[in-house]
Scaffold this motif. Structure first.
Motif, short mmCIF file in Angstrom:
data_model
loop_
_atom_site.label_atom_id
_atom_site.label_comp_id
_atom_site.label_asym_id
_atom_site.label_seq_id
_atom_site.Cartn_x
_atom_site.Cartn_y
_atom_site.Cartn_z
N SER A 134 -3.10 1.17 4.28
CA SER A 134 -2.91 0.22 5.27
C SER A 134 -2.68 -0.18 6.49
N PHE A 153 -6.39 3.99 -5.64
CA PHE A 153 -5.15 5.44 -5.52
C PHE A 153 -5.45 6.80 -6.07
N PHE A 180 -6.74 9.95 -4.87
CA PHE A 180 -4.84 11.35 -4.51
C PHE A 180 -5.43 12.27 -5.96
N THR A 224 -6.01 -1.47 -7.04
CA THR A 224 -5.59 -0.87 -6.65
C THR A 224 -4.86 0.60 -6.61
N SER A 272 1.73 7.74 -5.87
CA SER A 272 0.94 9.19 -5.61
C SER A 272 1.30 10.64 -5.41
N GLY A 287 -2.54 6.80 3.63
CA GLY A 287 -2.20 5.56 3.71
C GLY A 287 -1.57 5.37 4.88
N ILE A 294 0.74 -1.29 0.14
CA ILE A 294 -0.22 -0.02 -0.39
C ILE A 294 0.56 0.41 -0.03
N TRP A 295 1.89 1.23 0.48
CA TRP A 295 2.95 2.06 1.05
C TRP A 295 3.23 2.42 -0.38
N GLN A 352 -1.40 13.34 4.43
CA GLN A 352 -1.10 12.67 2.82
C GLN A 352 -1.01 11.57 3.50
N LEU A 353 -0.27 10.70 4.10
CA LEU A 353 0.63 9.78 5.03
C LEU A 353 -1.02 9.27 5.58
N HIS A 378 2.33 2.84 -3.50
CA HIS A 378 1.08 2.77 -4.12
C HIS A 378 0.65 4.50 -3.41
N VAL A 379 1.20 5.07 -2.14
CA VAL A 379 0.84 6.31 -1.21
C VAL A 379 2.23 7.26 -1.64
#
Length: 207
Positions: A157, A132, A136, A128, A60, A153, A53-54, A149-150, A56-57
């Motif tokens: 996650s 995102f 985003f 996924t 983004s 994520g 997931i991170w 934004q974090l 994709h974060v």
């Protein structure tokens, strides 16, 4: 500052929960690794999904989401790589040695390998990626602080980690494993077919 963005955080949390629990390639892969290897393998695969997931974060936040959303070639590359991986894993499941016990380590997969399977499955999952791109490019605005934004994520996650860890724990209960063991040949073939079907579906879907 967090209170100011509470509506957006709540929206992301709700969407993340529904995204995690919706049936898909991640779920099938966690199920596969949990019942055909062991609980530890399922949990490390769940950890791999949550770490992916991170990835994709990161793209983004870096602004690459806009590039991916506007590039048919780049999105198609991600899509076809993901499809090929699922078809490959499905083929492996279908052709696996079914004489081995369910719920017990086959001796040929490490914690790192289990983590990588979960990570790659999610990282190359177009569903996924699309999620995102939506989050985003619509929920996140140019002025949204990096911390928020974090937090988006982290919420996504954590939702995936909790859900898929729960799936691994549930599927590796002794009573369930005993039931799975009675039909292990059929189940393994079915898992292989489902993964291949997911791969083909992804490959033929329009961008």
């Amino acid at each position: 500052m967090i209170i100011e963005f509470l509506p957006e955080l709540t929206t992301v949390a709700v969407i993340a929960i529904f995204m995690a629990i919706s049936p898909g390639a991640d779920f099938v892969m966690i199920m596969r690794n949990s019942i055909f290897y062991d609980r530890r393998t399922g949990l490390f695969s769940a950890l791999g999904v949550s770490f992916a997931i991170w990835l994709h974060v990161a793209y983004s936040i870096a602004g690459l989401a806009l590039i991916i959303s506007s590039s048919v070639l780049l999105f198609s590359l991600i899509k076809y790589c993901g499809a090929a991986y699922l078809i490959y894993m499905g083929y492996k499941s279908f052709k696996a040695n079914t004489n081995l016990d369910l719920g017990h380590s086959r001796g040929n997969i490490s914690a790192l390998s289990a983590f990588k399977i979960g990570f790659i499955t999610n990282a190359l999952n177009p569903k996924t990626t699309v999620f995102f791109l939506s989050i985003f490019t619509q929920v996140v605005e140019p002025g949204t602080p990096l911390l928020i934004q974090l937090l988006f994520g982290a919420i996504i996650s954590l939702a995936h980690l909790l859900w898929f860890s729960g799936v691994a724990l549930f599927l590796t209960q002794p009573r369930l494993l005993l039931a799975f063991k009675r039909s292990k040949n059929i189940i393994e073939k079915m898992v292989g077919v489902v993964l291949v079907a997911f791969g083909i579906k992804i490959a033929v879907q329009a961008n």
